[in-house]
Design a protein around this motif. Structure first.
Motif: not given
Length: 159
Positions: A2-16
């Motif tokens: 789902x798009x919202x899950x992809x956005x959540x992953x993107x947030x984690x990647x950018x934070x890392x």
């Protein structure tokens, strides 16, 4: 996914990635290397902010809090032992991470449900690719001459 899950992953990647570049900037012995890592950290913070905005919009629209698939997240992040990391190794690892991220954003753009989210993923895929190219040029410079090039001399313009 789902798009919202992809956005959540993107947030984690950018934070890392933001944390990674800040740590490298703190440890960098060379001033130009430090400035390059700070520049990259600033860029990742901006990406995090964009994804956060779209994530909140998706939360409001869907009224559901997604879980982050940890196995997928682990595949998107380069495993790093920061204790004994040389600046050259850091640049190489940064290259690997930026490549993983830009490829993830390209895939996410193709699967995005909303035009605005698709455009953000497409644009940030280009930016992450330019980060890879900056790090690659730095790596090539260091391996051939042993001196850090100044990142300001490198164009980060994306098409």
């Amino acid at each position: 996914m789902k798009e919202i899950e992809t956005l959540a992953l993107a947030l984690e990647v950018e934070k890392t990635e933001l944390k990674f570049y800040l740590e490298l900037a703190k440890k960098a012995k060379d001033d130009r290397a430090r400035r390059m890592f700070l520049f990259l950290a600033h860029e990742e913070a901006g990406h995090w902010s964009l994804f956060e905005e779209k994530f909140v919009e998706a939360l409001i629209e869907k009224c559901e809090l997604p879980s982050v698939d940890r196995k997928t997240l682990e595949k998107l992040l380069v495993n790093v032992d920061e204790k004994n990391l040389s600046e050259v190794d850091a640049v190489r690892i940064g290259m690997e991470q930026e490549k993983l991220t830009w490829e993830f954003y390209e895939r996410a753009a193709k699967e995005a449900e909303h035009e605005g989210v698709r455009r953000i993923f497409e644009e940030l895929a280009k930016v992450e690719k330019s980060h890879y190219e900056l790090l690659k040029a730095q790596y090539d410079s260091v391996m051939k001459t042993g001196i850090w090039m100044d990142y300001l001399d490198f164009s980060l313009e994306v098409d």
